[in-house]
Enzyme design. Structure first.
Site, PDB file in Angstrom:
ATOM      1  N   LYS A 187       0.982  -1.152  -0.076  1.00  0.00           N
ATOM      2  CA  LYS A 187      -0.264  -0.151   0.054  1.00  0.00           C
ATOM      3  C   LYS A 187       0.954   1.268   0.026  1.00  0.00           C
ATOM      4  O   LYS A 187       1.365   1.533   1.265  1.00  0.00           O
ATOM      5  CB  LYS A 187      -0.937   0.097   1.163  1.00  0.00           C
ATOM      6  CG  LYS A 187      -2.036   0.969   1.218  1.00  0.00           C
ATOM      7  CD  LYS A 187      -1.524   2.371   1.540  1.00  0.00           C
ATOM      8  CE  LYS A 187      -2.697   3.505   1.649  1.00  0.00           C
ATOM      9  NZ  LYS A 187      -2.206   4.870   1.890  1.00  0.00           N
ATOM     10  N   GLU A 227       9.188   1.300  11.251  1.00  0.00           N
ATOM     11  CA  GLU A 227      10.283   2.334  11.388  1.00  0.00           C
ATOM     12  C   GLU A 227       9.432   3.795  11.432  1.00  0.00           C
ATOM     13  O   GLU A 227       8.934   4.069  10.269  1.00  0.00           O
ATOM     14  CB  GLU A 227      11.138   2.192  10.004  1.00  0.00           C
ATOM     15  CG  GLU A 227      12.411   2.969  10.049  1.00  0.00           C
ATOM     16  CD  GLU A 227      12.280   4.326   9.635  1.00  0.00           C
ATOM     17  OE1 GLU A 227      11.992   5.375  10.121  1.00  0.00           O
ATOM     18  OE2 GLU A 227      12.665   4.481   8.135  1.00  0.00           O
ATOM     19  N   CYS A 277      13.459  10.317   7.422  1.00  0.00           N
ATOM     20  CA  CYS A 277      13.176  10.047   8.986  1.00  0.00           C
ATOM     21  C   CYS A 277      14.531  10.056   9.726  1.00  0.00           C
ATOM     22  O   CYS A 277      14.314  10.525  10.815  1.00  0.00           O
ATOM     23  CB  CYS A 277      12.437   8.796   8.768  1.00  0.00           C
ATOM     24  SG  CYS A 277      10.837   8.441   8.244  1.00  0.00           S
ATOM     25  N   GLU A 305       9.783  17.331  14.869  1.00  0.00           N
ATOM     26  CA  GLU A 305      10.244  16.880  13.965  1.00  0.00           C
ATOM     27  C   GLU A 305       9.872  17.562  12.589  1.00  0.00           C
ATOM     28  O   GLU A 305       8.966  17.819  12.140  1.00  0.00           O
ATOM     29  CB  GLU A 305       9.970  15.406  13.333  1.00  0.00           C
ATOM     30  CG  GLU A 305      10.852  14.951  12.115  1.00  0.00           C
ATOM     31  CD  GLU A 305      10.350  13.413  11.955  1.00  0.00           C
ATOM     32  OE1 GLU A 305      11.158  12.447  11.160  1.00  0.00           O
ATOM     33  OE2 GLU A 305       9.389  12.714  12.380  1.00  0.00           O
TER      34      GLU A 305
END
Length: 471
Positions: A172, A245, A279, A377
């Protein structure tokens, strides 16, 4: 076989406008194609077909599956430029530098690594005739839910080990970058049996349904911590194994008296790779007062001169934010920092002459923990630089985040850097670099950055079912 101009990969994966969702060029916002809009019903059909196809795929054995994966890597390389151009348009990253061409090349390299990594039966006990062996077998169906920032490479991280171990995979992709993943999967499927790999291009409802689906044995997810928590909740319904993750507000610590000229370029790319949309990019930098001004000036100068622009224009190495939502987050965090009195040394504003979602590479100094730009972040082309006087205090600040994906320590003294690295709470701590990954080296986070590891033998085991045979 490579595609021709009349049958491009984009032609193969896009659908009619009346049946698909428009996907814009990240730089220009012009529509480049229409992605299929799959539903939960489509997902059910894909999972059922994958379950039916998986046993025969597993029965081929490691050697044959590895041969097929090498053929897929060859196919990726044969179509590399076309894949890179599509990726650059949809995601926004330039062709040059550590960007689109790099990502496609890395995708092929990770497929080859999954094919070639040995996974041996482990003898865990032996005493005379008594012997216990640990074997690793296919799980069944792996559900792979990918992100928009490195859509091809991270999808390969998920699916190549799963295929190598004999699993079928249902992917997906992100709603923002489905065409890249559909194109990549079409390359894979030139060599795979039918239904072993399927892409379901749907919305968040489809993603949630994968996590809870009774026919899915393993979920691999790369994305935000908030979505990861929802996946954990959904997976309680089927007890699917998880590799997560998640987000990372990665800190870097520059130790006293470091040679700034030797590390400046690595520092910059640690923060600004993929225009900061990574990330495991450097998100907050703690610099000792003895070199603080020098580090700020060096980063700001690089931010001013590194070429930014549309990805298809050769020479650019920084691109736009991929989507409006992320552009808004970056602008909000910089504006908040400015309102708190932080010093914007470079950038700090959009670059509308380049396109709607371009934001200038930004270095922010004279800022402290507690500011949203440090605590959250940013996932964009911004780095806050925080001054410290005591190394113990810098380590405490670095560890104060709930996240722990990556971190870095910068120093002329490797031993001193390692001593600090041992005290930093992160899944990976790099020395004089940030964000470099190796297909043989385990990669994963700690704390709210997720759990489970990818790459190498650890990655193969993560998509396997361990079985003990004792005699």
């Amino acid at each position: 076989m490579t595609t021709t101009e009349s049958t491009t990969l984009l032609d193969r994966v896009t659908v009619a406008p009346e049946t698909g969702r428009p996907i814009p060029d990240a730089a220009t916002r012009e529509i480049i194609g229409h992605a299929p809009v799959h539903t939960v019903t489509d997902l059910d059909a894909a999972v059922a077909a994958a379950r039916a196809a998986q046993p025969a795929w597993a029965a081929l054995g490691h050697e044959e599956r590895s041969r097929i994966l090498h053929a897929i890597a060859d196919e990726i390389e044969a179509n590399a430029e076309e894949l890179a151009v599509l990726l650059s348009r949809e995601q926004g990253k330039p062709l040059d530098g550590p960007n689109a061409r790099f990502e496609v090349g890395a995708s092929a390299a990770w497929v080859r690594n999954a094919a070639d990594t040995a996974i041996e039966t482990e003898v865990v006990f032996e005493d005379g005739p008594a012997r216990s062996e640990l074997h690793y077998e296919a799980l069944g169906v792996v559900g792979a839910i990918g992100p928009w920032n490195w859509p091809m490479m991270i999808t390969v991280w998920q699916i190549a080990p799963a295929l190598r171990m004999g699993n079928a995979v249902v992917v997906k992709p992100s709603e923002y970058t489905p065409l890249s993943v559909l194109a990549l999967a079409s390359v894979f499927n030139r060599h795979l049996p039918a239904d072993v790999l399927t892409v379901v291009s749907g919305d968040r409802e489809v993603g949630a349904a994968i996590a809870a689906h009774p026919g899915v044995d393993k979920i691999m997810f790369t994305g935000s911590t908030a979505t990861g928590r929802r996946i954990v909740e959904s997976s309680a319904n089927n007890l699917a194994r998880l590799t997560l993750e998640l987000g990372g507000n990665d800190p870097g610590i520059v130790l006293p008296d470091t040679d700034v000229s030797a590390i400046a370029e690595n520092l910059f790319w640690g923060a600004f790779i993929n225009t900061g949309q990574t990330c495991a990019a450097l998100k907050r930098l703690y610099v000792h007062e003895s070199v603080y001004d020098e580090v700020v000036d060096a980063l700001a100068e690089l931010a001013r001169v590194i070429p930014m622009g549309r990805g298809l224009e050769e020479g650019n190495v920084l691109g736009p934010l991929q989507n409006e939502q992320q552009f808004g987050i970056v602008a909000r965090l910089v504006d908040d920092a400015r309102s708190r009195g932080a010093r914007v040394v470079s950038g700090g504003e959009p670059a509308p002459e380049l396109g709607p979602l371009f934001y200038r590479a930004t270095v922010v100094a004279d800022i402290e923990d507690g500011a949203a730009l440090v605590d959250e972040e940013q996932f964009g082309p911004v780095i806050p630089v925080v001054k410290y006087t005591d190394v113990d205090d810098a380590i405490a600040r670095a560890n104060a985040s709930s996240q722990g994906l990556g971190a870095s320590v910068w120093s002329n003294d490797p031993e001193a850097a390692v001593e600090v690295a041992r005290r930093v709470q992160a899944g990976t701590v790099w020395i004089n670099q940030h964000g470099a990954v190796n297909p043989n080296v385990p990669f994963g986070g700690t704390k709210a950055s997720g759990y489970g590891h990818e790459f190498g033998v650890h990655g193969l085991k993560a998509v396997s079912s361990p079985k003990v045979i004792s005699r």
